[in-house]
Write an enzyme that holds these catalytic residues in place. Structure first.
Site, PDB file in Angstrom:
ATOM      1  N   LYS A  69      17.948  20.040  29.619  1.00 25.74           N
ATOM      2  CA  LYS A  69      19.301  19.595  29.961  1.00 25.74           C
ATOM      3  C   LYS A  69      20.354  20.674  29.713  1.00 25.74           C
ATOM      4  CE  LYS A  69      20.502  16.132  27.522  1.00 25.74           C
ATOM      5  NZ  LYS A  69      21.200  16.852  26.443  1.00 25.74           N
ATOM      6  N   THR A  71      19.840  23.884  29.352  1.00 24.03           N
ATOM      7  CA  THR A  71      19.515  24.997  30.243  1.00 24.03           C
ATOM      8  C   THR A  71      20.072  24.735  31.639  1.00 24.03           C
ATOM      9  OG1 THR A  71      17.501  25.458  28.998  1.00 24.03           O
ATOM     10  CG2 THR A  71      17.612  26.337  31.236  1.00 24.03           C
ATOM     11  N   ARG A  92      28.055  21.428  23.101  1.00 23.52           N
ATOM     12  CA  ARG A  92      28.100  21.176  21.660  1.00 23.52           C
ATOM     13  C   ARG A  92      27.536  22.378  20.903  1.00 23.52           C
ATOM     14  NH1 ARG A  92      24.363  16.323  20.926  1.00 23.52           N
ATOM     15  NH2 ARG A  92      23.312  17.412  22.604  1.00 23.52           N
ATOM     16  N   LYS A 103      13.059  21.471  17.139  1.00 25.65           N
ATOM     17  CA  LYS A 103      13.448  22.000  18.440  1.00 25.65           C
ATOM     18  C   LYS A 103      13.585  23.518  18.476  1.00 25.65           C
ATOM     19  CE  LYS A 103      16.565  20.052  20.913  1.00 25.65           C
ATOM     20  NZ  LYS A 103      17.862  19.480  21.342  1.00 25.65           N
ATOM     21  N   ALA A 271      23.371  12.478  19.473  1.00 24.73           N
ATOM     22  CA  ALA A 271      23.581  11.284  20.302  1.00 24.73           C
ATOM     23  C   ALA A 271      22.739  10.109  19.857  1.00 24.73           C
ATOM     24  CB  ALA A 271      23.285  11.605  21.763  1.00 24.73           C
ATOM     25  N   PHE A 299      20.539  13.959  24.423  1.00 24.95           N
ATOM     26  CA  PHE A 299      19.372  13.130  24.715  1.00 24.95           C
ATOM     27  C   PHE A 299      19.490  12.497  26.105  1.00 24.95           C
ATOM     28  CE2 PHE A 299      19.209  13.075  19.932  1.00 24.95           C
ATOM     29  CZ  PHE A 299      18.108  13.907  19.850  1.00 24.95           C
ATOM     30  N   PHE A 380       8.660  23.474  37.097  1.00 21.59           N
ATOM     31  CA  PHE A 380       7.696  24.307  36.389  1.00 21.59           C
ATOM     32  C   PHE A 380       6.681  24.857  37.394  1.00 21.59           C
ATOM     33  CE2 PHE A 380       9.622  22.255  32.889  1.00 21.59           C
ATOM     34  CZ  PHE A 380       9.221  22.874  31.713  1.00 21.59           C
ATOM     35  N   TRP A 408      15.919  28.346  34.644  1.00 23.39           N
ATOM     36  CA  TRP A 408      15.242  28.975  33.503  1.00 23.39           C
ATOM     37  C   TRP A 408      14.686  30.333  33.918  1.00 23.39           C
ATOM     38  CZ3 TRP A 408      10.620  31.038  32.051  1.00 23.39           C
ATOM     39  CH2 TRP A 408      10.393  31.208  30.680  1.00 23.39           C
TER      40      TRP A 408
END
Length: 554
Positions: A69, A71, A92, A103, A271, A299, A380, A408
């Site tokens: 998200k 990214t 954020r 993470k 969140a 999230f 991907f 990405w």
């Protein structure tokens, strides 16, 4: 290359160059080194420029397979800049908890990152330290007041204010302090939350000015007296000192994307246990600087987006223009029951079973909140054309386009198609709505979110929660919005229920008021306000060499 290696391979622009690109005069900057700065938001917000259009990036229910998200948020902004749009990304700040926990870093990934990523992921400009200090100053003043005679009659057993630290530390969830004799304080049960769950974080992210910040801090309810009357931080005369600690933290931070576009990174409530959005001041500042602002909420859309709409937009008078819902084939196959080890091969059956998770989030955005949306599939290399086509056809049935995103791997270039679609959506009129009205009773607001957004069937209130709701209603807090703390891994309050579960019951076990933030906190299921570290924390892989170069951050 790892994310940190990619970030370190790119030559950053001086922050003055980034500011100039955003139309920010140098005298509105307070540099923190060469590549980050605080902004004089007060002067920027006085501009008579019309606000830009606000775009929210949200996602499906997260899985260990990853969604991307943040990214996508950064890559979309870079993509919009590449097609000639004046854009700022608003994010954020990462908490040290997940950075050192599960993470790793949280500044984007691949060729869609904000930099300097090491600084952003670690101490940055000290905002979180200031928030923790203000939180713990109030805690110290509470206990000192009791120690010095307790003129306000605070009942030590009814103190609701907890200390905080920005670290995953399960050992501190419940503690007993004040031990060692009278001169060492009053013994009592206490506990710690992670800093991003502190009401101070929520207040900083919802305040509109220093004056508003101080007013909100004064309104914090820290506990109750022996005769059950609420006690506020204002009554302890703590608000002035807390504001002094937070005055610089209130200023938003300017950094840049890997492609040199302006990024404002400020505030960082989770969140799942808080409201999950960057600061109102940062968003409003970005809207004054750009024609388009791309922001994200934590999230899945049932958490971050719901709170972005029902809490932040309501409080700040913001109206979003478009929403991006991020998904991956891999994550949807996990929602369809496929184990993480089997995601690299085509499985249309698992994907078909998992797609309802995406469709529910998408339907919430378009049908509950009445906003135009696009699905961004973070592609991907293992995704097949047949899998992509299946997602496209299912989303089209709901009237939403699906765009492939390769940010990405390609940065802004991989986000150009998504940018074009978002610009198109922003030109559409929308009838933005909330999922409930604040003048409804507390129980009804909770039921509205559970039934309309989560799509659950029932809400069960434990007896203690019922008593708390009655008390808050008597105190005049019944007209506040609700901030529901819930697992991020499911629409329900059970993290094991993947996909798009139905006919479930959400259990509300505790309800309290964050009077300064201006919302009711609702704790469901087994959600914790202080996470713990995993068996192998990310911290074990982080190192720094003799030249000060950090590795292993992500």
């Amino acid at each position: 290359m790892t994310d940190i290696e990619i970030a370190q391979s790119v030559k950053m622009k001086k922050i003055t160059e980034v500011a100039a690109k955003a139309g920010i005069d140098e005298d509105l900057l307070e540099p923190y080194g060469h590549y980050k700065a605080k902004l004089d938001y007060q002067k920027i917000l006085k501009s008579d420029k019309e606000d830009g259009k606000l775009i929210l990036v949200t996602a499906i229910t997260p899985t260990p397979a990853g969604e991307g998200k943040t990214t996508t948020t950064i890559g979309l902004a870079d993509g919009m800049a590449r097609i000639g749009k004046r854009v700022t990304v608003a994010l954020r700040e990462p908490s040290l908890g997940p950075v050192f926990g599960v993470k790793g870093g949280a500044a984007g990934g691949g060729w869609a990152q904000v930099v300097p990523m090491e600084d952003i992921n670690l101490h940055f400009t000290g905002d979180f330290h200031a928030i923790g200090a203000a939180n713990n100053l109030l805690a110290a003043m509470i206990d000192n007041h009791i120690f010095q005679g307790n003129a306000l009659g605070i009942d030590p057993k009814k103190i609701t204010w907890r200390r905080c630290v920005d670290m995953n530390d399960r050992q501190l969830r419940n503690v007993v302090d004040g031990l060692g004799g009278r001169m060492n304080g009053v013994p009592r049960e206490d506990g710690y939350d992670i800093t991003v769950a502190s009401e101070i974080m929520a207040i900083l992210c919802l305040a509109s000015s220093i004056t508003d910040l101080k007013k909100r801090l004064s309104s914090i309810i820290i506990g109750y007296t022996y005769d059950d009357k609420p006690v506020t931080a204002g009554e302890l005369n703590a608000a002035g000192a807390m504001t002094a600690l937070l005055k610089d933290a209130l200023k938003p931070n300017l950094v840049q994307t890997l492609e040199g576009n302006p990024a404002i990174v400020h505030g960082g409530p989770f969140a799942n246990i808080a409201h999950g959005c960057n600061s109102v001041i940062a968003t409003r500042t970005a809207l004054k600087l750009s024609d388009y602002v791309v922001t994200e909420a934590g999230f899945g859309a049932d958490l971050g987006a719901e709170k972005f709409f029902d809490i932040k937009c309501r409080a700040a008078g913001l109206k979003p223009s478009a929403v991006v819902v991020v998904a991956t084939v891999r994550a949807l196959k996990m929602h369809g029951g496929l184990p993480k080890t089997d995601l690299n091969h085509e499985d249309l059956d698992a994907l078909e079973k998992g797609i309802p998770n995406l469709l529910r989030h998408l339907s919430n955005v378009t049908d509950v909140y009445k906003l135009p949306a696009v699905v961004a599939v973070n592609r991907f290399p293992t995704d097949t054309d047949a899998e992509i086509d299946l997602i496209i056809s299912k989303c089209r049935a709901l009237g939403a386009n699906t765009v492939l995103s390769t940010v990405w791997a390609e940065g802004g270039k991989g986000g150009e198609a998504l940018a074009q679609e978002v610009v198109r959506l922003c030109e559409m009129e929308n009838d933005f709505s909330f999922s409930y009205e604040t003048d409804s009773p507390i129980e009804d607001k909770i039921r509205a979110v559970v039934k309309r957004v989560y799509r659950g069937k029932h809400v069960f209130f434990v007896s203690e929660a019922k008593k708390q709701i009655e008390k808050l209603t008597e105190m005049g807090c019944g007209n506040l919005p609700v901030c529901i703390a819930k697992t991020q891994y499911s629409f329900s309050d059970d993290p094991a229920l993947l996909g798009a579960p139905e006919d479930f019951t959400v259990t509300v076990r505790s309800v309290k008021v964050s009077a300064g933030a201006g919302f009711i906190v609702v704790l469901t299921g087994s959600i914790l306000t202080m996470p713990g570290l995993p068996k192998k924390p990310a911290a074990e892989n982080i190192d720094v060499d003799e030249n000060g170069v950090i590795s292993g951050l992500f």
